[in-house]
Scaffold this motif. Sequence first.
Motif, short mmCIF file in Angstrom:
data_model
loop_
_atom_site.label_atom_id
_atom_site.label_comp_id
_atom_site.label_asym_id
_atom_site.label_seq_id
_atom_site.Cartn_x
_atom_site.Cartn_y
_atom_site.Cartn_z
N ILE A 119 0.84 -1.21 0.00
CA ILE A 119 0.00 0.00 0.00
C ILE A 119 0.88 1.26 0.00
CG2 ILE A 119 -1.59 1.36 1.42
CD1 ILE A 119 -2.92 -1.36 2.19
N ARG A 120 1.92 1.27 0.82
CA ARG A 120 2.82 2.43 0.85
C ARG A 120 3.54 2.61 -0.49
NH1 ARG A 120 3.61 0.44 6.07
NH2 ARG A 120 5.54 -0.59 5.48
N ALA A 121 3.96 1.49 -1.09
CA ALA A 121 4.62 1.57 -2.39
C ALA A 121 3.67 2.13 -3.45
CB ALA A 121 5.13 0.19 -2.81
N THR A 122 2.41 1.71 -3.37
CA THR A 122 1.41 2.19 -4.33
C THR A 122 1.13 3.67 -4.12
OG1 THR A 122 0.43 -0.02 -4.41
CG2 THR A 122 -0.93 1.80 -5.19
N GLU A 123 1.08 4.11 -2.88
CA GLU A 123 0.87 5.53 -2.59
C GLU A 123 2.03 6.37 -3.12
OE1 GLU A 123 0.31 5.34 1.63
OE2 GLU A 123 -1.85 5.01 1.45
N ALA A 124 3.25 5.87 -2.95
CA ALA A 124 4.43 6.58 -3.47
C ALA A 124 4.37 6.64 -5.00
CB ALA A 124 5.71 5.88 -3.01
#
Length: 147
Positions: free
Chosen positions: A81-86
């Motif tokens: 999820i964090r990678a996708t947000e970045a």
Amino acid sequence: MIVSAEDALERVEQLILLTDRLTSLVAGQAKAFEARRPHEAATYVEETQRLANIYRHESARIRANPALVDSAPREQRMRLIRATEAFDAVLARQSRAVNAAKTVTEGLVRAIAEEVATQRHRGVSYGADGTQSPTAAATAITLNKRA
């Protein structure tokens, strides 16, 4: 890189790697546009397109079947999820940079076309009776205002 995982954990790990690589590529392209060097952004276009197609395909698969990643540990899913947000943030940055470059380019083309048009209007020709008459405005540049 094709995501072919044995289990949810492996799938999530591969998706994190894919997303991180895409984020890196798109960030590099955004930096090139921001530095007014679009030719440098073209360096990794082929790889970016290939990975973006895989990302799009895998995202659609997961949306259609969330069970593909549901059994992965929560920590791994949160990393994804964090990678996708970045990745989303970098895409927004690239979009702004590309739009700015597009606006500048369109302005330059418009200015050049207007200058060519004004230069052409200054021309004078002589008619059959020897009198001067302005030449018709002819331009070699076509502008598409919808572009």
